[in-house]
Design a protein around this motif. Sequence first.
Motif, PDB file in Angstrom:
ATOM      1  N   THR A  14      81.998  43.258  44.002  1.00 14.68           N
ATOM      2  CA  THR A  14      82.367  41.879  44.352  1.00 14.68           C
ATOM      3  C   THR A  14      81.122  41.035  44.637  1.00 14.68           C
ATOM      4  O   THR A  14      80.977  39.927  44.111  1.00 14.68           O
ATOM      5  CB  THR A  14      83.272  41.892  45.613  1.00 14.68           C
ATOM      6  N   VAL A  15      80.217  41.544  45.460  1.00 17.95           N
ATOM      7  CA  VAL A  15      79.025  40.770  45.831  1.00 17.95           C
ATOM      8  C   VAL A  15      77.944  40.910  44.761  1.00 17.95           C
ATOM      9  O   VAL A  15      77.378  39.908  44.287  1.00 17.95           O
ATOM     10  CB  VAL A  15      78.489  41.226  47.214  1.00 17.95           C
ATOM     11  N   GLY A  16      77.644  42.151  44.369  1.00 19.36           N
ATOM     12  CA  GLY A  16      76.555  42.380  43.397  1.00 19.36           C
ATOM     13  C   GLY A  16      76.789  41.630  42.092  1.00 19.36           C
ATOM     14  O   GLY A  16      75.853  41.070  41.507  1.00 19.36           O
ATOM     15  N   ALA A  44      72.069  49.815  39.913  1.00 14.23           N
ATOM     16  CA  ALA A  44      72.697  51.117  40.173  1.00 14.23           C
ATOM     17  C   ALA A  44      74.172  50.931  40.488  1.00 14.23           C
ATOM     18  O   ALA A  44      74.534  50.096  41.323  1.00 14.23           O
ATOM     19  CB  ALA A  44      71.998  51.824  41.325  1.00 14.23           C
ATOM     20  N   VAL A  45      75.012  51.693  39.804  1.00 15.61           N
ATOM     21  CA  VAL A  45      76.463  51.654  40.035  1.00 15.61           C
ATOM     22  C   VAL A  45      76.994  53.085  39.965  1.00 15.61           C
ATOM     23  O   VAL A  45      76.263  54.016  39.638  1.00 15.61           O
ATOM     24  CB  VAL A  45      77.182  50.777  38.966  1.00 15.61           C
ATOM     25  N   ARG A  46      78.293  53.229  40.242  1.00 18.36           N
ATOM     26  CA  ARG A  46      78.931  54.546  40.096  1.00 18.36           C
ATOM     27  C   ARG A  46      79.427  54.739  38.663  1.00 18.36           C
ATOM     28  O   ARG A  46      79.330  55.806  38.097  1.00 18.36           O
ATOM     29  CB  ARG A  46      80.159  54.605  41.018  1.00 18.36           C
ATOM     30  N   ARG A  47      79.980  53.653  38.087  1.00 22.96           N
ATOM     31  CA  ARG A  47      80.629  53.755  36.764  1.00 22.96           C
ATOM     32  C   ARG A  47      79.971  52.774  35.788  1.00 22.96           C
ATOM     33  O   ARG A  47      80.419  51.625  35.656  1.00 22.96           O
ATOM     34  CB  ARG A  47      82.114  53.415  36.898  1.00 22.96           C
ATOM     35  N   ARG A  52      82.305  44.649  33.154  1.00 24.33           N
ATOM     36  CA  ARG A  52      81.972  43.745  34.268  1.00 24.33           C
ATOM     37  C   ARG A  52      81.867  42.282  33.844  1.00 24.33           C
ATOM     38  O   ARG A  52      81.774  41.405  34.680  1.00 24.33           O
ATOM     39  CB  ARG A  52      80.643  44.171  34.918  1.00 24.33           C
ATOM     40  N   ALA A  65      70.576  55.840  41.386  1.00 25.28           N
ATOM     41  CA  ALA A  65      70.091  54.831  42.331  1.00 25.28           C
ATOM     42  C   ALA A  65      68.764  55.260  42.963  1.00 25.28           C
ATOM     43  O   ALA A  65      67.851  54.438  43.122  1.00 25.28           O
ATOM     44  CB  ALA A  65      71.140  54.608  43.419  1.00 25.28           C
ATOM     45  N   VAL A  80      73.856  46.326  47.905  1.00 23.58           N
ATOM     46  CA  VAL A  80      75.231  45.848  48.096  1.00 23.58           C
ATOM     47  C   VAL A  80      76.221  46.936  47.642  1.00 23.58           C
ATOM     48  O   VAL A  80      77.223  46.647  46.984  1.00 23.58           O
ATOM     49  CB  VAL A  80      75.493  44.488  47.391  1.00 23.58           C
ATOM     50  N   ILE A  81      75.890  48.174  48.019  1.00 21.41           N
ATOM     51  CA  ILE A  81      76.824  49.290  47.796  1.00 21.41           C
ATOM     52  C   ILE A  81      77.786  49.344  48.976  1.00 21.41           C
ATOM     53  O   ILE A  81      78.985  49.487  48.826  1.00 21.41           O
ATOM     54  CB  ILE A  81      76.047  50.636  47.688  1.00 21.41           C
ATOM     55  N   GLY A  82      77.227  49.235  50.178  1.00 20.70           N
ATOM     56  CA  GLY A  82      78.041  49.329  51.398  1.00 20.70           C
ATOM     57  C   GLY A  82      78.120  50.761  51.908  1.00 20.70           C
ATOM     58  O   GLY A  82      77.680  51.700  51.224  1.00 20.70           O
ATOM     59  N   ALA A 104      73.628  43.542  52.647  1.00 17.07           N
ATOM     60  CA  ALA A 104      74.813  42.900  53.246  1.00 17.07           C
ATOM     61  C   ALA A 104      75.572  43.921  54.090  1.00 17.07           C
ATOM     62  O   ALA A 104      76.709  43.679  54.492  1.00 17.07           O
ATOM     63  CB  ALA A 104      75.723  42.383  52.130  1.00 17.07           C
ATOM     64  N   LYS A 106      76.772  45.525  56.929  1.00 18.95           N
ATOM     65  CA  LYS A 106      76.954  45.423  58.391  1.00 18.95           C
ATOM     66  C   LYS A 106      77.240  46.776  59.012  1.00 18.95           C
ATOM     67  O   LYS A 106      76.799  47.065  60.128  1.00 18.95           O
ATOM     68  CB  LYS A 106      78.078  44.453  58.713  1.00 18.95           C
ATOM     69  N   GLY A 303      83.374  33.346  55.291  1.00 19.75           N
ATOM     70  CA  GLY A 303      82.787  34.581  55.800  1.00 19.75           C
ATOM     71  C   GLY A 303      82.851  35.738  54.831  1.00 19.75           C
ATOM     72  O   GLY A 303      82.393  36.832  55.149  1.00 19.75           O
ATOM     73  N   ALA A 304      83.422  35.526  53.672  1.00 22.82           N
ATOM     74  CA  ALA A 304      83.563  36.628  52.717  1.00 22.82           C
ATOM     75  C   ALA A 304      83.738  36.051  51.319  1.00 22.82           C
ATOM     76  O   ALA A 304      83.770  34.842  51.126  1.00 22.82           O
ATOM     77  CB  ALA A 304      84.755  37.497  53.085  1.00 22.82           C
TER      78      ALA A 304
HETATM   79  P1  NDP Z   1      82.393  46.682  46.107  1.00 20.84           P
HETATM   80  O1  NDP Z   1      83.185  47.903  46.444  1.00 20.84           O
HETATM   81  O2  NDP Z   1      83.048  45.597  45.377  1.00 20.84           O
HETATM   82  O3  NDP Z   1      81.113  47.136  45.258  1.00 20.84           O
HETATM   83  C1  NDP Z   1      80.369  48.278  45.567  1.00 20.84           C
HETATM   84  C2  NDP Z   1      79.412  48.549  44.419  1.00 20.84           C
HETATM   85  O4  NDP Z   1      78.624  49.683  44.755  1.00 20.84           O
HETATM   86  C3  NDP Z   1      80.095  48.873  43.106  1.00 20.84           C
HETATM   87  O5  NDP Z   1      79.409  48.253  42.040  1.00 20.84           O
HETATM   88  C4  NDP Z   1      79.960  50.383  42.975  1.00 20.84           C
HETATM   89  O6  NDP Z   1      79.843  50.846  41.647  1.00 20.84           O
HETATM   90  C5  NDP Z   1      78.646  50.607  43.675  1.00 20.84           C
HETATM   91  N1  NDP Z   1      78.511  51.943  44.233  1.00 20.84           N
HETATM   92  C6  NDP Z   1      79.361  52.582  45.066  1.00 20.84           C
HETATM   93  N2  NDP Z   1      78.867  53.796  45.387  1.00 20.84           N
HETATM   94  C7  NDP Z   1      77.689  53.919  44.729  1.00 20.84           C
HETATM   95  C8  NDP Z   1      76.712  54.928  44.644  1.00 20.84           C
HETATM   96  N3  NDP Z   1      76.857  56.086  45.292  1.00 20.84           N
HETATM   97  N4  NDP Z   1      75.607  54.708  43.873  1.00 20.84           N
HETATM   98  C9  NDP Z   1      75.484  53.533  43.202  1.00 20.84           C
HETATM   99  N5  NDP Z   1      76.366  52.542  43.245  1.00 20.84           N
HETATM  100  C10 NDP Z   1      77.457  52.726  43.999  1.00 20.84           C
HETATM  101  O7  NDP Z   1      81.756  46.177  47.481  1.00 20.84           O
HETATM  102  P2  NDP Z   1      81.421  44.668  47.887  1.00 20.84           P
HETATM  103  O8  NDP Z   1      80.621  44.032  46.842  1.00 20.84           O
HETATM  104  O9  NDP Z   1      82.655  44.010  48.375  1.00 20.84           O
HETATM  105  O10 NDP Z   1      80.545  44.897  49.224  1.00 20.84           O
HETATM  106  C11 NDP Z   1      79.172  45.273  49.145  1.00 20.84           C
HETATM  107  C12 NDP Z   1      78.538  45.117  50.514  1.00 20.84           C
HETATM  108  O11 NDP Z   1      78.626  43.771  50.913  1.00 20.84           O
HETATM  109  C13 NDP Z   1      79.187  45.937  51.637  1.00 20.84           C
HETATM  110  O12 NDP Z   1      78.203  46.358  52.542  1.00 20.84           O
HETATM  111  C14 NDP Z   1      80.110  44.927  52.309  1.00 20.84           C
HETATM  112  O13 NDP Z   1      80.372  45.238  53.663  1.00 20.84           O
HETATM  113  C15 NDP Z   1      79.241  43.682  52.205  1.00 20.84           C
HETATM  114  N6  NDP Z   1      79.986  42.433  52.278  1.00 20.84           N
HETATM  115  C16 NDP Z   1      81.021  42.184  51.431  1.00 20.84           C
HETATM  116  C17 NDP Z   1      81.715  41.001  51.494  1.00 20.84           C
HETATM  117  C18 NDP Z   1      82.829  40.694  50.565  1.00 20.84           C
HETATM  118  O14 NDP Z   1      83.436  39.625  50.696  1.00 20.84           O
HETATM  119  N7  NDP Z   1      83.147  41.577  49.612  1.00 20.84           N
HETATM  120  C19 NDP Z   1      81.372  39.971  52.509  1.00 20.84           C
HETATM  121  C20 NDP Z   1      80.206  40.306  53.314  1.00 20.84           C
HETATM  122  C21 NDP Z   1      79.570  41.503  53.205  1.00 20.84           C
HETATM  123  P3  NDP Z   1      81.053  50.635  40.563  1.00 20.84           P
HETATM  124  O15 NDP Z   1      81.088  49.173  40.278  1.00 20.84           O
HETATM  125  O16 NDP Z   1      80.615  51.410  39.395  1.00 20.84           O
HETATM  126  O17 NDP Z   1      82.268  51.143  41.251  1.00 20.84           O
END
Ligand code: NDP
Length: 431
Positions: A14-16, A44-47, A52, A65, A80-82, A104, A106, A303-304
């Motif tokens: 969502t963010v990336g 870097a992503v999982r899939r 996209r 990654a 921005v994996i979280g 990002a 938290k 906020g999101a």
């Molecule tokens: P998403 O779940 O939408 O995206 C996560 C991304 O990380 C995906 O592209 C996923 O890959 C990739 N990923 C997951 N695991 C791995 C791994 N082991 N190695 C490499 N890549 C990986 O998350 P968001 O974009 O929503 O959130 C990202 C961060 O931003 C989080 O910390 C969240 O708390 C923060 N945030 C989000 C907000 C929001 O509104 N969404 C608002 C404020 C902060 P793939 O695409 O292949 O699945």
Amino acid sequence: MSAPVRVALLGCGTVGGQVVRLLHEHGDDLAARIGAPVELAGIAVRRPQRDRDLPVDDALFTTDAAGLVSRVDVDVVIEVIGGIEPARSLMLSALSRGVSVVTANKALLAEDGATLYDAAAAGGADLYFEAAVAGAIPIIRPLRESLTGDRVHRVLGIVNGTTNFILSRMDETGAGFAESLEEATALGYAEADPTADVEGFDAAAKAAILAGLAFHTRVRAADVHREGITDVTAADVASAQRMGCVVKLLAIAERTQDGRGVAVRVHPAMIPRTHPLASVGDAFNAVFVEAEAAGRLMFYGRGAGGAPTASAVLGDLVAVARNRVTGARGTGESSYADLQVVSMGQTRTRYHVSLEVADKAGVLADVANAFARHDVSIRTVRQEGHGDDATLVCVTHEATDAALSATVEELRGLDAVRAVASVMRVEGETA
Ligand code: NDP
Ligand code: HSE
């Protein structure tokens, strides 16, 4: 123009995804502001095969990654994996080699921000995280930089959009929690598993981050008293309305009266409709800061969401990239004050207590005595209904949370009280 700043993007969800889009659309402006073009070194992503629909070369995607972060041509990492792992190891790997990080995350900052700060200091790198609290709203930099010459007394925020949407709908429609959560889910505000939002974990992580910055003290999510909104009823919301209040999930960080401690809490509370936070509706966020010299400040916005959060990420990217180009370093951790984080029991609050009672002589005296025995002063008492259907609504003056909860326990045991219908904290000056 200096040599390109090469960015490793960790995560493209969502963010990336929005970071990629905005980098593509505004690349020339960003380059002019930084003094160097920005280039994506890899994503870097999982899939990697996932569709996209982004303006980016497929060859940039990788599942490695760790390999991407350790490449010598990477100047900045955007995480921005979280979650905790692998995000923490990846960021530590970058920071320890002097590669600045924008994140990002938290959850990680609130759980183990100290380790990240230490690695950034040791590596001489920047650690920026404007997007970690309240999405697009600039609140991290104001606390970390703009207000660092002042003395902050209190930070009071609505920092979770999902719960604010639910509580706003309960206020507008009279619906209960479950029904309003269903609506939030249907509209895409609440996630399939809404636990982190409705139980207050997300807001507690943000509260810890805000408290740490405002009070120059290390605060972790585990230090934050946390209550979610699952127990807020339509009756609580209606009772708040009758008092000229609205129920909000608040994140509150405040200096204790003696100035030596800080109390950090997240819980639903009634606030007067005249308070600036009361008008923050829908899924919006706002943070209200009270500082000695600056007075009261309010920061409001989205906020999101992908694009709003990416806006904050890119602001940080410009800042750290500028630092890289000029050989400067941004603000590091400031935890010199090392205030004691006090328990919820020691925190001073006010309560709104709604009691189902029999409408007969002596009941009010029994109730008043229970408050008095715990040294809790009553501010207002109102009776609604009569006969077998009487409700006493008591609003207290400030007292410690321990004294207030002991009072409620005693009220539950009184013969005169048939049931304690609702207990909620009150913030701000009510009528
Ligand atoms: P998403 O779940 O939408 O995206 C996560 C991304 O990380 C995906 O592209 C996923 O890959 C990739 N990923 C997951 N695991 C791995 C791994 N082991 N190695 C490499 N890549 C990986 O998350 P968001 O974009 O929503 O959130 C990202 C961060 O931003 C989080 O910390 C969240 O708390 C923060 N945030 C989000 C907000 C929001 O509104 N969404 C608002 C404020 C902060 P793939 O695409 O292949 O699945
Ligand atoms: N789930 C959060 C909210 C957004 O509802 O505000 C990310 O912090």
